[in-house]
Write an enzyme that holds these catalytic residues in place. Structure first.
Site, PDB file in Angstrom:
ATOM      1  N   ARG A  85       0.833  -1.214   0.000  1.00 52.06           N
ATOM      2  CA  ARG A  85       0.000   0.000   0.000  1.00 52.06           C
ATOM      3  C   ARG A  85       0.858   1.251   0.000  1.00 52.06           C
ATOM      4  NH1 ARG A  85      -3.607  -0.602   5.064  1.00 52.06           N
ATOM      5  NH2 ARG A  85      -1.587  -1.318   5.784  1.00 52.06           N
ATOM      6  N   ASN A 124      -5.996  -2.880   2.112  1.00 58.05           N
ATOM      7  CA  ASN A 124      -5.968  -4.331   2.238  1.00 58.05           C
ATOM      8  C   ASN A 124      -7.400  -4.840   2.328  1.00 58.05           C
ATOM      9  OD1 ASN A 124      -3.163  -4.548   2.309  1.00 58.05           O
ATOM     10  ND2 ASN A 124      -3.059  -4.499   4.538  1.00 58.05           N
TER      11      ASN A 124
END
EC number: 3.6.1.7
Length: 99
Positions: free
Chosen positions: A24, A42
């Site tokens: 990320r 996520n």
């Protein structure tokens, strides 16, 4: 407006070893570097998903990055892109990591 300047929005989901490897953070950094906006998070399925918005040429570059590069310790099995559409305006002002 030139083809490369057309604004698009596309959703994505990345499969493989993409959690616990700073995926990320690297996605956010690459998106910002390209001047894109959107988000990344996520999922409970062990994938990473999000949305990209920006000029089509930059979005295409980011799609390739998501499919082939990712973070240094990630292992990408596949990337799904869907819901692509031309947009008149950006829905976001930044590229965010969603918790």
């Amino acid at each position: 407006m030139a083809e490369g300047d057309t604004l698009v929005s596309v959703d994505y989901e990345i499969f493989g070893k993409v959690q616990g490897v700073f995926f990320r953070k690297y996605t956010q950094a690459e998106g910002k570097k390209l001047g894109l906006v959107g988000w990344v998070q996520n999922t409970d399925r062990g994938t990473v998903q999000g949305q990209l918005q920006g000029p089509v040429s930059k979005v295409r570059f980011m799609q390739q990055w998501l499919e082939t590069r990712g973070s240094p310790k990630s292992h990408i099995d596949r990337a799904n892109f869907n819901n692509e559409k031309v947009i008149a305006n950006l829905d976001y002002s930044d590229f965010q990591i969603v918790k």
